[in-house]
Each structure stands twice: as C-alpha cells, then as structure tokens.
Motif scaffolding. Structure first.
Motif, PDB file in Angstrom:
ATOM      1  N   ASN A  87      86.887 170.307 115.945  1.00 24.78           N
ATOM      2  CA  ASN A  87      86.534 171.402 117.203  1.00 24.78           C
ATOM      3  C   ASN A  87      85.892 169.828 118.634  1.00 24.78           C
ATOM      4  N   TYR A  88      87.388 169.928 119.273  1.00 25.41           N
ATOM      5  CA  TYR A  88      87.109 169.296 120.415  1.00 25.41           C
ATOM      6  C   TYR A  88      86.773 169.386 121.616  1.00 25.41           C
ATOM      7  N   ALA A  89      86.689 171.316 121.743  1.00 21.84           N
ATOM      8  CA  ALA A  89      86.106 171.638 123.258  1.00 21.84           C
ATOM      9  C   ALA A  89      86.615 173.274 122.690  1.00 21.84           C
ATOM     10  N   LEU A  90      85.242 173.434 123.736  1.00 21.13           N
ATOM     11  CA  LEU A  90      84.328 175.007 123.728  1.00 21.13           C
ATOM     12  C   LEU A  90      84.976 175.158 125.112  1.00 21.13           C
ATOM     13  N   ALA A  91      84.754 176.812 125.548  1.00 22.63           N
ATOM     14  CA  ALA A  91      84.581 177.501 126.787  1.00 22.63           C
ATOM     15  C   ALA A  91      83.981 178.479 126.278  1.00 22.63           C
ATOM     16  N   VAL A  92      83.724 179.359 127.072  1.00 20.60           N
ATOM     17  CA  VAL A  92      82.967 180.811 127.577  1.00 20.60           C
ATOM     18  C   VAL A  92      83.445 181.544 128.599  1.00 20.60           C
ATOM     19  N   CYS A  93      83.833 182.750 128.090  1.00 19.28           N
ATOM     20  CA  CYS A  93      84.466 184.023 128.810  1.00 19.28           C
ATOM     21  C   CYS A  93      83.281 184.783 129.005  1.00 19.28           C
ATOM     22  N   ASP A  94      81.856 185.391 129.007  1.00 19.90           N
ATOM     23  CA  ASP A  94      80.362 185.905 129.208  1.00 19.90           C
ATOM     24  C   ASP A  94      80.592 186.167 127.437  1.00 19.90           C
ATOM     25  N   THR A  95      80.938 186.731 126.687  1.00 17.66           N
ATOM     26  CA  THR A  95      80.743 186.826 125.181  1.00 17.66           C
ATOM     27  C   THR A  95      81.713 186.862 124.507  1.00 17.66           C
ATOM     28  N   ILE A  96      82.100 186.073 124.996  1.00 18.32           N
ATOM     29  CA  ILE A  96      84.140 185.401 124.562  1.00 18.32           C
ATOM     30  C   ILE A  96      84.117 184.051 124.054  1.00 18.32           C
ATOM     31  N   LEU A  97      84.592 183.271 122.793  1.00 16.41           N
ATOM     32  CA  LEU A  97      84.327 181.506 123.088  1.00 16.41           C
ATOM     33  C   LEU A  97      85.386 181.657 122.373  1.00 16.41           C
ATOM     34  N   PHE A  98      86.264 180.520 123.229  1.00 15.10           N
ATOM     35  CA  PHE A  98      87.357 180.030 122.637  1.00 15.10           C
ATOM     36  C   PHE A  98      87.353 178.722 122.315  1.00 15.10           C
ATOM     37  N   ALA A  99      87.700 178.446 120.690  1.00 18.84           N
ATOM     38  CA  ALA A  99      88.026 177.092 120.757  1.00 18.84           C
ATOM     39  C   ALA A  99      89.201 176.017 120.611  1.00 18.84           C
ATOM     40  N   GLY A 100      88.938 174.779 121.145  1.00 19.20           N
ATOM     41  CA  GLY A 100      90.920 174.329 121.094  1.00 19.20           C
ATOM     42  C   GLY A 100      90.308 173.375 120.499  1.00 19.20           C
ATOM     43  N   GLY A 101      91.454 172.388 119.255  1.00 16.72           N
ATOM     44  CA  GLY A 101      91.214 171.500 118.373  1.00 16.72           C
ATOM     45  C   GLY A 101      92.720 170.512 118.261  1.00 16.72           C
ATOM     46  N   ARG A 102      93.228 170.108 117.202  1.00 15.48           N
ATOM     47  CA  ARG A 102      93.888 169.223 117.255  1.00 15.48           C
ATOM     48  C   ARG A 102      95.590 170.113 117.026  1.00 15.48           C
TER      49      ARG A 102
END
Length: 254
Positions: A87-102
């Motif tokens: 996991n190389y990236a995280l981002a938050v929108c209010d209480t929603i969490l996004f994760a980015g990877g390969r």
C-alpha cells in the motif's frame, strides 16, 4: 526522532504523526519532541498515513493497512478484502478511506478498514499508485510512469456485492443513512445483465450527478453518493435498466 527518511504526515486531534521506514512517530508539541508509537505495527516500513477523527491509518510495504484509535499506542491490521498488501497511498473523504497500490488498483472502505472493496473502473494495470488526494468532489491519483489521473468520487466508490443467489427482480433500495451528511449508500439489484444508469437530480429536476452509467452483469450492487458540496435539501435518484425505471427521494441535512 531517530528516523530521517520521512514518507508521510497526518494530524489527529492535538497530535501530529509522521511515517517512516522505521515506523510511526508522534509529537504533542508541534515537533519539539517525538515518540515512537509502533506497538502492533509489525511491519514498520510505513509508506503513507491518513486520519479522520481519532482513527489513524498507516499503509505499509507488503503488509497492508493498520489502524490505531488511541494515538498510535496500539495498531491492528485491517486487510479484509485488500487484495494488494503493498500500500503506497491513502486518502480520506470524510469517513471514506481510499488505498492505492500496485497494478493500478484502488480500494475503498466505509467502515474504517473492516472491509475493503476494489473500486469500479481502476487505472491501467501497468501503473503503480504512488499518491492519492481528495479535492472537492474529485480524487486524484499520482502514478509511477503514468502521470496524474482524476475521477469523480461519485463514480469511483461503486462496489459489487456477491449475492448468495442472483436477484429475481429489479430493486432500488432506499438510501442509507437517510437523512445523510455528506455520504450515503444506494443499493440496487439486477436480475439480468444490461445497461444501467443511476442519476441524481435536485428538487426541480436538474441533474446533479451520474453515479452509474455502464453495462452490468446480473447481481447486487452498492454505490455511494457524496453531497459534500451540495446544499441541504431533498434530492431524487433514478435507476434505469432496460424498460425498468424507478425514482426515490433522499434528504441531505447539514
């Protein structure tokens, strides 16, 4: 603080946190003093941090995402459904969490990482996601070798749910929660494959957002509507699939 390779930064309440390849460090006095907070963080190669409320998330190389709810004193692994452990990236929108990877994969969770889903319409698989950021109603993904990509949040957070058996009829459920602020989930079911649209309108019939506009296999689905930049009031959402059409109301209260 003994770490010098800082990978990430986040803030929770009165504490600031940095991630490094030696774990997570926190300061309660704007960086004058730092303490390591790594209990339960068995992989200390921290590549990204994100937070909302008292929830702090740490993404790691090879071991997925960890959550702390007590300012980093303890960490627990939150990887159910997260098919990429790098996991190389995280981002938050209010209480929603996004994760980015390969391989262009982006995942989303609406329950603090208890369950993750692969988002619909990912990036080309040749690019690793190295950076995520939410701005207004859009999310941006920075990639290794593929530049910067942008999509509407309302398009990105649709997830497919595998039913025990295929639905027998078209359904459009009442959004939940309702009233909502600022995000709500809309569930729908399709007894057969076909082209589907779900569109949101304001009270006078002006189009606000298109949440779904795609060919879908038979099954049950959930899509989120985020009204972060909208005024309080009644909105309408409409499902169209073949000859089937239904409209329901949702209420945004800020």
């Amino acid at each position: 603080m003994s770490a010098t390779d800082i990978t990430s930064f986040t803030q929770s309440q009165n504490n600031i946190f940095v991630g490094s390849y030696s774990g997570v460090f926190t300061s309660t006095n704007n960086g004058s003093n730092w303490s390591a907070v790594n209990s339960g963080l068995f992989n200390r190669s921290v590549t990204c941090l994100a937070s909302f409320g008292n929830n702090i998330f740490a993404g790691t190389a090879e071991s997925g995402v960890f959550l702390s709810t007590n300012n980093g004193a303890d960490w627990s692994l939150r990887n159910d459904g997260l098919m990429d452990s790098s996991n190389y990236a995280l981002a938050v929108c209010d209480t929603i969490l996004f994760a980015g990877g390969r391989s262009g994969k982006i995942f989303v969770t609406t329950d603090k990482g208890t369950n993750w889903s692969l988002v619909v319409g990912g990036l080309p698989a040749v690019y690793n996601v190295n950076f995520l950021a939410v701005n207004g109603s859009s999310i941006y993904a920075g990639t290794v070798g593929g530049g910067l990509w942008m999509r509407s949040l309302s398009q990105l957070v649709e997830v497919s749910r595998e039913p025990a058996e295929l639905p027998r009829q078209f359904t459009l459920s009442q959004n939940y929660p309702n009233p909502f602020n600022p995000s709500t989930a809309i569930n729908y079911s399709l007894p057969k494959a076909g082209y589907v649209t779900i569109t949101v309108y304001d009270a006078i019939g002006s189009k606000i957002a298109t949440l779904v506009n795609d060919y879908k296999p038979a099954g049950s689905y959930s899509v989120s509507f985020i009204g972060k930049n909208l005024a309080s009031g009644i909105y309408l959402y409409r499902l169209e699939a073949g000859n089937y059409s239904i409209v329901k109301k949702l209420l945004l209260v800020k």
